[in-house]
Design a protein around this motif. Structure first.
Motif, PDB file in Angstrom:
ATOM      1  N   MET A   9     -32.157   8.739  30.441  1.00  0.00           N
ATOM      2  CA  MET A   9     -31.190   9.588  31.437  1.00  0.00           C
ATOM      3  C   MET A   9     -29.814   9.610  30.770  1.00  0.00           C
ATOM      4  N   ASN A  10     -28.898  10.545  31.261  1.00  0.00           N
ATOM      5  CA  ASN A  10     -27.485  10.510  30.996  1.00  0.00           C
ATOM      6  C   ASN A  10     -26.902   9.256  31.172  1.00  0.00           C
ATOM      7  N   ASP A  39     -23.500  15.850  25.606  1.00  0.00           N
ATOM      8  CA  ASP A  39     -23.765  14.828  26.707  1.00  0.00           C
ATOM      9  C   ASP A  39     -24.613  13.420  26.035  1.00  0.00           C
ATOM     10  N   GLN A  40     -24.050  12.743  24.984  1.00  0.00           N
ATOM     11  CA  GLN A  40     -24.709  11.783  24.285  1.00  0.00           C
ATOM     12  C   GLN A  40     -23.778  10.579  24.304  1.00  0.00           C
ATOM     13  N   ALA A  41     -24.047   9.394  24.984  1.00  0.00           N
ATOM     14  CA  ALA A  41     -23.610   8.216  25.018  1.00  0.00           C
ATOM     15  C   ALA A  41     -23.603   7.755  23.836  1.00  0.00           C
ATOM     16  N   THR A  56     -18.052   6.804  29.349  1.00  0.00           N
ATOM     17  CA  THR A  56     -18.854   8.072  29.650  1.00  0.00           C
ATOM     18  C   THR A  56     -20.054   8.480  29.022  1.00  0.00           C
ATOM     19  N   TYR A  57     -20.933   9.408  29.549  1.00  0.00           N
ATOM     20  CA  TYR A  57     -22.071   9.637  28.850  1.00  0.00           C
ATOM     21  C   TYR A  57     -21.856  11.077  28.194  1.00  0.00           C
ATOM     22  N   GLU A  58     -20.504  11.740  28.513  1.00  0.00           N
ATOM     23  CA  GLU A  58     -20.348  13.049  27.877  1.00  0.00           C
ATOM     24  C   GLU A  58     -19.666  12.842  26.553  1.00  0.00           C
ATOM     25  N   GLY A  59     -20.571  12.125  25.523  1.00  0.00           N
ATOM     26  CA  GLY A  59     -19.779  11.841  24.195  1.00  0.00           C
ATOM     27  C   GLY A  59     -20.593  12.911  23.265  1.00  0.00           C
ATOM     28  N   VAL A  60     -20.103  13.318  22.019  1.00  0.00           N
ATOM     29  CA  VAL A  60     -20.381  13.799  20.988  1.00  0.00           C
ATOM     30  C   VAL A  60     -21.499  13.397  19.914  1.00  0.00           C
TER      31      VAL A  60
END
Length: 305
Positions: A9-10, A39-41, A56-60
């Motif tokens: 999951m995110n 969206d990569q944690a 955040t889960y909104e990583g690169v």
């Protein structure tokens, strides 16, 4: 597959030991660039305990260099919209919901495309780009004229939920977040807005194709168009992407390899999966397919096999 990478999951961090397409492209001599988001944690074992990326889960995805960051509220787009003289709510979700109030030229899809088209002419070396458009995605609010592009009376109505439903389906229908509007007018409005968002992105991709043609790169560029999930859009009484109906997981996958003109336009009915994209691109880059991959390369289809 999720049973192997454990990202379910995110927010689930990906073990940094896994390979990915950005790293493969970098090994192949490219500088992989991201426009948008992945969206990569991050793997917490690779950073300090106070690293803000852990919040955040909104990583690169590791390996990408981010040219345009549309994570964390899409501030880059929101700030630019304000600089053009338009009002923009502070809340990013509300900002997206007000897209019909502004011209499509200042919409989030056009903004991302503009930034790529500004970047492209300066490239002197072969490039590798991941353009990640947010749309079509809730909230159901298309930009500018796309919000009214589809006649509400002409759009199709959702597939009604059956009387004999699976327990998971029944459970999801008990959660308001996943429940579609019951009113027919609201259903038609939702679907018309969604179709408008799709058409907006189609137009933006057309701008990219035209720029590649005008710069002489169209016949030297591999293009892959796909998505991470579909949208229930009222079908079976649901919105969003849960439920594992065909509307959620039957996604587009278009691959154009200019070196394979003999197979151009071929439609493949064979079953394929998102996990097939990584090994396919690895073979195109002449990179070994990592043993971790559960997917299979789709290059035989491009070869007409």
């Amino acid at each position: 597959y999720q049973m192997n990478n454990r990202v379910v999951m995110n927010g689930s961090p990906l073990d940094d030991r896994f390979d990915n397409i950005a790293r493969a492209a970098r090994r192949s001599g490219y500088d992989p660039v991201l426009f948008g988001y992945t969206d990569q944690a991050i793997d917490p074992r690779t950073v300090a305990d106070d690293d803000p990326r852990l919040q955040t889960y909104e990583g690169v995805l590791p390996g990408f260099r981010c040219e345009l960051d549309l994570t964390r509220g899409r501030e880059a787009w929101a700030d630019w919209v304000r600089s053009q003289g338009y009002e923009m709510p502070v809340d990013p979700e509300k900002g997206l919901a007000t897209e019909p109030d502004r011209p499509a030229e200042v919409g989030v899809s056009a903004f991302l495309t503009d930034r790529f088209l500004e970047w492209l002419p300066a490239q002197e070396e072969p490039w590798f780009v991941h353009m990640s458009h947010l749309r079509p995605h809730p909230p159901f609010a298309a930009a500018g004229e796309w919000a009214t592009a589809y006649d509400r009376s002409a759009v199709d109505l959702p597939i009604a939920a059956g009387s004999d439903i699976h327990p998971l389906h029944e459970f999801l229908l008990s959660i308001s977040y996943f429940v579609a509007p019951a009113d027919e007018a609201e259903q038609r409005e939702m679907r018309a807005q969604y179709y408008g968002m799709v058409s907006d992105v189609d137009q933006q991709l057309g701008r990219v194709w035209q720029a590649l043609r005008e710069s002489g790169q169209w016949d030297n560029t591999i293009v892959v168009v796909t998505s991470d999930h579909g949208e229930q859009l009222g079908d079976h009484g649901m919105v969003q992407k849960m439920g594992w109906f065909e509307e959620s997981f039957h996604i587009p996958l278009i691959i154009r390899d200019p070196r394979k003109s003999e197979s151009a336009g071929t439609v493949i009915d064979s079953f394929s999966e998102a996990v097939d994209v990584f090994p396919t691109l690895c073979e195109m880059l002449h990179e070994p397919v990592p043993r971790q991959c559960d997917g299979r390369s789709l290059t035989p289809f491009l070869d007409g096999v």
